[in-house]
Design a protein around this motif. Structure first.
Motif, PDB file in Angstrom:
ATOM      1  N   VAL A 112       0.836  -1.211   0.000  1.00  0.00           N
ATOM      2  CA  VAL A 112       0.000   0.000   0.000  1.00  0.00           C
ATOM      3  C   VAL A 112       0.864   1.251   0.000  1.00  0.00           C
ATOM      4  CG1 VAL A 112      -2.003  -1.000   1.184  1.00  0.00           C
ATOM      5  CG2 VAL A 112      -0.088  -0.081   2.531  1.00  0.00           C
ATOM      6  N   GLY A 113       0.226   2.354  -0.318  1.00  0.00           N
ATOM      7  CA  GLY A 113       0.823   3.657  -0.091  1.00  0.00           C
ATOM      8  C   GLY A 113       0.350   4.137   1.277  1.00  0.00           C
ATOM      9  N   GLY A 114       1.216   4.776   2.025  1.00  0.00           N
ATOM     10  CA  GLY A 114       0.831   5.290   3.343  1.00  0.00           C
ATOM     11  C   GLY A 114       0.230   6.677   3.203  1.00  0.00           C
ATOM     12  N   ILE A 115      -0.990   6.859   3.682  1.00  0.00           N
ATOM     13  CA  ILE A 115      -1.668   8.158   3.607  1.00  0.00           C
ATOM     14  C   ILE A 115      -1.502   8.901   4.928  1.00  0.00           C
ATOM     15  CG2 ILE A 115      -3.924   9.296   3.431  1.00  0.00           C
ATOM     16  CD1 ILE A 115      -4.892   7.009   1.719  1.00  0.00           C
ATOM     17  N   ASP A 116      -1.638   8.161   6.020  1.00  0.00           N
ATOM     18  CA  ASP A 116      -1.543   8.776   7.344  1.00  0.00           C
ATOM     19  C   ASP A 116      -0.116   9.294   7.544  1.00  0.00           C
ATOM     20  OD1 ASP A 116      -3.230   8.808  10.032  1.00  0.00           O
ATOM     21  OD2 ASP A 116      -1.113   8.514  10.515  1.00  0.00           O
ATOM     22  N   HIS A 117      -0.014  10.481   8.135  1.00  0.00           N
ATOM     23  CA  HIS A 117       1.308  11.108   8.283  1.00  0.00           C
ATOM     24  C   HIS A 117       2.233  10.317   9.199  1.00  0.00           C
ATOM     25  CE1 HIS A 117       0.428  14.583   5.863  1.00  0.00           C
ATOM     26  NE2 HIS A 117      -0.712  14.753   6.504  1.00  0.00           N
ATOM     27  N   PRO A 121       7.501   3.975   4.729  1.00  0.00           N
ATOM     28  CA  PRO A 121       7.714   2.716   4.013  1.00  0.00           C
ATOM     29  C   PRO A 121       8.302   1.655   4.963  1.00  0.00           C
ATOM     30  CG  PRO A 121       8.409   4.540   2.647  1.00  0.00           C
ATOM     31  CD  PRO A 121       8.075   5.119   3.998  1.00  0.00           C
ATOM     32  N   GLY A 122       7.788   0.439   4.830  1.00  0.00           N
ATOM     33  CA  GLY A 122       8.228  -0.659   5.693  1.00  0.00           C
ATOM     34  C   GLY A 122       7.268  -0.913   6.848  1.00  0.00           C
ATOM     35  N   ASP A 123       6.397   0.052   7.170  1.00  0.00           N
ATOM     36  CA  ASP A 123       5.451  -0.144   8.278  1.00  0.00           C
ATOM     37  C   ASP A 123       4.390  -1.185   7.901  1.00  0.00           C
ATOM     38  OD1 ASP A 123       6.734   1.699   9.801  1.00  0.00           O
ATOM     39  OD2 ASP A 123       5.224   3.278   9.620  1.00  0.00           O
ATOM     40  N   VAL A 124       3.961  -1.909   8.920  1.00  0.00           N
ATOM     41  CA  VAL A 124       2.924  -2.924   8.711  1.00  0.00           C
ATOM     42  C   VAL A 124       1.625  -2.415   9.326  1.00  0.00           C
ATOM     43  CG1 VAL A 124       2.258  -5.318   9.153  1.00  0.00           C
ATOM     44  CG2 VAL A 124       4.672  -4.735   8.798  1.00  0.00           C
ATOM     45  N   LEU A 202     -11.415  11.534   3.965  1.00  0.00           N
ATOM     46  CA  LEU A 202     -12.458  10.503   4.044  1.00  0.00           C
ATOM     47  C   LEU A 202     -12.177   9.461   5.120  1.00  0.00           C
ATOM     48  CD1 LEU A 202     -13.256   9.787   0.270  1.00  0.00           C
ATOM     49  CD2 LEU A 202     -14.449  11.315   1.846  1.00  0.00           C
ATOM     50  N   GLY A 203     -10.961   9.421   5.603  1.00  0.00           N
ATOM     51  CA  GLY A 203     -10.660   8.459   6.677  1.00  0.00           C
ATOM     52  C   GLY A 203      -9.755   7.309   6.258  1.00  0.00           C
ATOM     53  N   GLY A 204      -9.169   7.389   5.078  1.00  0.00           N
ATOM     54  CA  GLY A 204      -8.242   6.341   4.640  1.00  0.00           C
ATOM     55  C   GLY A 204      -6.891   6.492   5.336  1.00  0.00           C
ATOM     56  N   THR A 205      -6.328   5.362   5.755  1.00  0.00           N
ATOM     57  CA  THR A 205      -4.997   5.361   6.363  1.00  0.00           C
ATOM     58  C   THR A 205      -3.958   4.917   5.345  1.00  0.00           C
ATOM     59  OG1 THR A 205      -6.163   4.436   8.279  1.00  0.00           O
ATOM     60  CG2 THR A 205      -3.781   4.625   8.450  1.00  0.00           C
ATOM     61  N   VAL A 206      -4.367   3.933   4.527  1.00  0.00           N
ATOM     62  CA  VAL A 206      -3.478   3.408   3.486  1.00  0.00           C
ATOM     63  C   VAL A 206      -4.276   3.270   2.193  1.00  0.00           C
ATOM     64  CG1 VAL A 206      -1.926   2.169   5.070  1.00  0.00           C
ATOM     65  CG2 VAL A 206      -3.951   0.994   4.174  1.00  0.00           C
ATOM     66  N   VAL A 207      -3.560   3.251   1.067  1.00  0.00           N
ATOM     67  CA  VAL A 207      -4.244   3.194  -0.231  1.00  0.00           C
ATOM     68  C   VAL A 207      -3.661   2.074  -1.090  1.00  0.00           C
ATOM     69  CG1 VAL A 207      -2.694   5.000  -1.186  1.00  0.00           C
ATOM     70  CG2 VAL A 207      -4.877   4.551  -2.305  1.00  0.00           C
ATOM     71  N   GLY A 208      -4.554   1.386  -1.804  1.00  0.00           N
ATOM     72  CA  GLY A 208      -4.102   0.312  -2.687  1.00  0.00           C
ATOM     73  C   GLY A 208      -5.095   0.069  -3.812  1.00  0.00           C
ATOM     74  N   VAL A 228      -3.426  -7.830   6.003  1.00  0.00           N
ATOM     75  CA  VAL A 228      -2.147  -7.255   6.441  1.00  0.00           C
ATOM     76  C   VAL A 228      -1.573  -6.442   5.288  1.00  0.00           C
ATOM     77  CG1 VAL A 228       0.155  -7.782   7.335  1.00  0.00           C
ATOM     78  CG2 VAL A 228      -1.749  -9.345   7.820  1.00  0.00           C
ATOM     79  N   SER A 229      -1.342  -5.161   5.549  1.00  0.00           N
ATOM     80  CA  SER A 229      -0.794  -4.285   4.515  1.00  0.00           C
ATOM     81  C   SER A 229       0.627  -3.913   4.873  1.00  0.00           C
ATOM     82  CB  SER A 229      -1.612  -2.989   4.419  1.00  0.00           C
ATOM     83  OG  SER A 229      -2.915  -3.262   3.978  1.00  0.00           O
ATOM     84  N   CYS A 230       1.445  -3.771   3.850  1.00  0.00           N
ATOM     85  CA  CYS A 230       2.793  -3.279   4.088  1.00  0.00           C
ATOM     86  C   CYS A 230       2.971  -1.979   3.307  1.00  0.00           C
ATOM     87  CB  CYS A 230       3.812  -4.307   3.639  1.00  0.00           C
ATOM     88  SG  CYS A 230       5.488  -3.729   3.949  1.00  0.00           S
ATOM     89  N   VAL A 231       3.383  -0.939   4.000  1.00  0.00           N
ATOM     90  CA  VAL A 231       3.549   0.361   3.345  1.00  0.00           C
ATOM     91  C   VAL A 231       4.791   0.304   2.455  1.00  0.00           C
ATOM     92  CG1 VAL A 231       3.938   2.828   3.722  1.00  0.00           C
ATOM     93  CG2 VAL A 231       2.443   1.548   5.270  1.00  0.00           C
ATOM     94  N   ALA A 232       4.587   0.499   1.166  1.00  0.00           N
ATOM     95  CA  ALA A 232       5.687   0.455   0.208  1.00  0.00           C
ATOM     96  C   ALA A 232       6.203   1.857  -0.116  1.00  0.00           C
ATOM     97  CB  ALA A 232       5.237  -0.240  -1.073  1.00  0.00           C
ATOM     98  N   ASN A 233       5.356   2.850   0.061  1.00  0.00           N
ATOM     99  CA  ASN A 233       5.731   4.222  -0.334  1.00  0.00           C
ATOM    100  C   ASN A 233       4.837   5.225   0.379  1.00  0.00           C
ATOM    101  OD1 ASN A 233       3.813   2.843  -2.474  1.00  0.00           O
ATOM    102  ND2 ASN A 233       3.307   5.030  -2.489  1.00  0.00           N
ATOM    103  N   TYR A 234       5.318   6.439   0.474  1.00  0.00           N
ATOM    104  CA  TYR A 234       4.453   7.549   0.897  1.00  0.00           C
ATOM    105  C   TYR A 234       3.470   7.777  -0.245  1.00  0.00           C
ATOM    106  CZ  TYR A 234       7.947   8.553   4.492  1.00  0.00           C
ATOM    107  OH  TYR A 234       8.785   8.462   5.565  1.00  0.00           O
ATOM    108  N   ALA A 235       2.194   7.984   0.073  1.00  0.00           N
ATOM    109  CA  ALA A 235       1.198   8.192  -0.983  1.00  0.00           C
ATOM    110  C   ALA A 235       1.536   9.469  -1.767  1.00  0.00           C
ATOM    111  CB  ALA A 235      -0.198   8.268  -0.369  1.00  0.00           C
ATOM    112  N   ALA A 236       0.943   9.566  -2.953  1.00  0.00           N
ATOM    113  CA  ALA A 236       1.282  10.643  -3.895  1.00  0.00           C
ATOM    114  C   ALA A 236       1.191  12.025  -3.252  1.00  0.00           C
ATOM    115  CB  ALA A 236       0.345  10.580  -5.097  1.00  0.00           C
ATOM    116  N   GLY A 237       2.162  12.846  -3.547  1.00  0.00           N
ATOM    117  CA  GLY A 237       2.128  14.235  -3.084  1.00  0.00           C
ATOM    118  C   GLY A 237       2.673  14.441  -1.683  1.00  0.00           C
TER     119      GLY A 237
END
Ligand code: HPA
Length: 271
Positions: A112-117, A121-124, A202-208, A228-237
């Protein structure tokens, strides 16, 4: 559809006997988990009648049946995505077949991309809810009362006991995990920075671009679901960097050992 599912179930029964306790779908770059199984039966997707072929990078396209921590599992090395051009019905065909075979627990993994500040990357992130922003629902179409009710409840989609088991597993393995809400976009283009700002509001923490159709179907069929999601990148922007599919696979490769340890322990903890 029903006939095709029945044909597939017959093949699975013939190859693997009684349904395994749980199915696991391995997202981008996590295919190595299947190597941990004992008494493996490996079936390329192409040999399974009606099973859609996965074309995405990092998805091997094999079903591996075997045991782990005394539990019988069906492990999917790779999934098909809506963005590959498959209909929603095709995307969830494997879930339909596994559910009809008798699998009771569905475990999804994804990049996933991480949306929450707070995420890097690497967080589960363990999912406790989702937002379906794909503009399509896999249950749309003729009613299928043999599989699910017309209007399935989604209040308890992510099973709380499985979530607790995943948290215990993470603690035992010394892996920091957070809880989050997955927002699914159709892809294949990554989101724009404005879309990510919207998703955060809208309340999203991660995006995929996966998981949600499968989870809707598995839940509707009465399976217990864990994701189980693994953050691969900071979300766009969120940074100046441009997003690439290669970067996603690189980050997942780095996180893969940790995620595999978590999954193995999860199946020991799972009741
Ligand atoms: N957006 C959508 N899907 C993804 C991302 C992302 O940033 N990273 C990994 N999968």
């Amino acid at each position: 559809m029903k006939k095709r599912v029945e044909e597939t179930v017959e093949f699975l029964r013939h190859s693997g006997g009684e349904a395994p306790e749980a199915a696991v779908v391995l997202g981008s770059g996590l295919g190595a988990f299947a190597e941990a199984l004992e008494d493996k039966i490996v079936i390329p997707y192409g040999e399974i009648p009606n099973w859609p072929a996965s074309t995405a990078p990092g998805h091997a396209g094999r079903l591996v049946l075997g045991s782990l921590s005394g539990k019988r599992l069906a492990v999917m090395q790779g999934r098909v995505h809506y963005y590959e051009g498959y209909s929603m019905e095709e995307v969830v065909f494997p879930v339909r077949a596994l559910g009809a075979w008798g699998v009771k627990t569905y475990v999804a993994t994804n990049a996933v991309g991480g949306i929450d500040h707070s995420l890097s990357p690497g967080d589960v992130v363990l999912l406790y809810d989702h937002i379906n922003w794909m503009g399509a629902n896999p249950l749309r179409g003729p009613d299928t009362p043999e599989w699910n009710s017309r209007f399935p409840d989604m209040t308890h989609t992510y099973d709380r006991k499985l979530l607790a088991a995943a948290e215990r597993a993470a603690e035992a393995e010394g892996i920091l995990v957070k809880r989050g809400v997955y927002i699914a976009f159709p892809g294949p283009s990554f989101e724009t920075p404005a879309e990510i700002r919207m998703a955060r509001i809208l309340g999203g923490t991660v995006v995929g671009m996966s998981t949600v159709p499968e989870v809707i179907t598995a839940n509707a069929m009465g399976m217990r679901v864990c994701a189980v999601s693994c953050v691969a990148n900071y979300a766009a922007g969120m940074t100046e960097n441009r997003l690439t599919g290669e970067e996603v696979l690189e980050e997942m490769a780095k996180a893969s050992d940790r995620l595999i340890r978590l999954l193995k322990r999860f199946f020991t903890e799972m009741e």
